[in-house]
Design an enzyme around this catalytic site. Structure first.
Site, short mmCIF file in Angstrom:
data_model
loop_
_atom_site.label_atom_id
_atom_site.label_comp_id
_atom_site.label_asym_id
_atom_site.label_seq_id
_atom_site.Cartn_x
_atom_site.Cartn_y
_atom_site.Cartn_z
CB CYS A 189 -44.98 4.34 9.96
SG CYS A 189 -45.98 3.96 8.42
N GLY A 242 -51.73 -15.01 11.45
CA GLY A 242 -50.99 -14.46 12.92
C GLY A 242 -50.23 -13.27 12.67
CG HIS A 282 -45.72 -1.04 7.42
ND1 HIS A 282 -45.41 0.19 7.49
CD2 HIS A 282 -44.80 -1.33 6.47
CE1 HIS A 282 -44.29 0.74 6.75
NE2 HIS A 282 -44.07 -0.25 5.97
CG HIS A 340 -48.88 2.13 6.36
ND1 HIS A 340 -48.31 1.75 7.42
CD2 HIS A 340 -50.18 1.66 6.41
CE1 HIS A 340 -49.38 0.94 8.06
NE2 HIS A 340 -50.41 1.02 7.37
CG HIS A 343 -43.84 -7.50 8.32
ND1 HIS A 343 -45.17 -6.95 8.72
CD2 HIS A 343 -43.62 -8.63 8.86
CE1 HIS A 343 -45.63 -7.75 9.31
NE2 HIS A 343 -44.75 -9.07 9.58
CG HIS A 387 -41.02 -12.77 8.98
ND1 HIS A 387 -40.99 -12.30 10.33
CD2 HIS A 387 -42.54 -12.32 8.81
CE1 HIS A 387 -42.21 -12.07 10.96
NE2 HIS A 387 -43.03 -11.90 10.09
CG ASN A 417 -46.95 -14.41 8.94
OD1 ASN A 417 -46.93 -15.61 8.69
ND2 ASN A 417 -46.14 -14.15 10.00
#
Ligand code: AMP
Ligand code: ZN
Length: 114
Positions: free
Chosen positions: A7, A93, A98, A46, A100, A102, A87
């Protein structure tokens, strides 16, 4: 959320290396890249993790995936391919709570988990 690092990145309170931004999402280079291209794509709203995606907020996830190809093109890896990873929680892990995704590529990523 005031104590959330992503954030703060979205708000500009913590610097980041921006790759893409629109009204709903923000994409930036991972600070500790695990591949030549390692971008994090996050909703501006969020949402702590995949467990908290609901019918009320799922549109932002669809939006992220509708922009993935464009973001991969910005990084120059659209045609050669890439991997998208999320994840969720302790066993995966997850370290930043927040939501996300990859976006990783820039080389042969090797063995698949699935
Ligand atoms: P995860 O382990 O899936 O929760 O991923 C969190 C990711 O956030 C890791 O790959 C970290 O390297 C990355 N990260 C943590 N802090 C920052 C930051 N300030 N800027 C960019 N990436 C970050
Ligand atoms: Zn947050």
């Amino acid at each position: 959320m005031s104590d959330c690092i992503f954030c703060k990145i979205i708000n500009g309170d913590i610097p980041s290396s921006k790759v893409y931004e629109d009204d709903k999402i923000y994409a930036f280079n991972d600070i500790s890249p695990q591949a030549p291209v390692h971008i994090l794509i996050v909703p501006k709203e969020h949402i702590c993790c995949a467990n908290m995606i609901t019918p009320d907020n799922a549109d932002v996830v669809a939006h992220i995936f509708s922009k993935v190809g464009e973001i991969a093109a910005l990084a120059g890896i659209k045609d050669e391919g890439y991997r998208i990873i999320n994840n969720c929680g302790k066993n995966a892990g997850q370290t930043v709570f927040h939501l996300h995704f990859h976006l990783m590529g820039g080389k042969d990523l090797g063995e698949k988990l699935v």
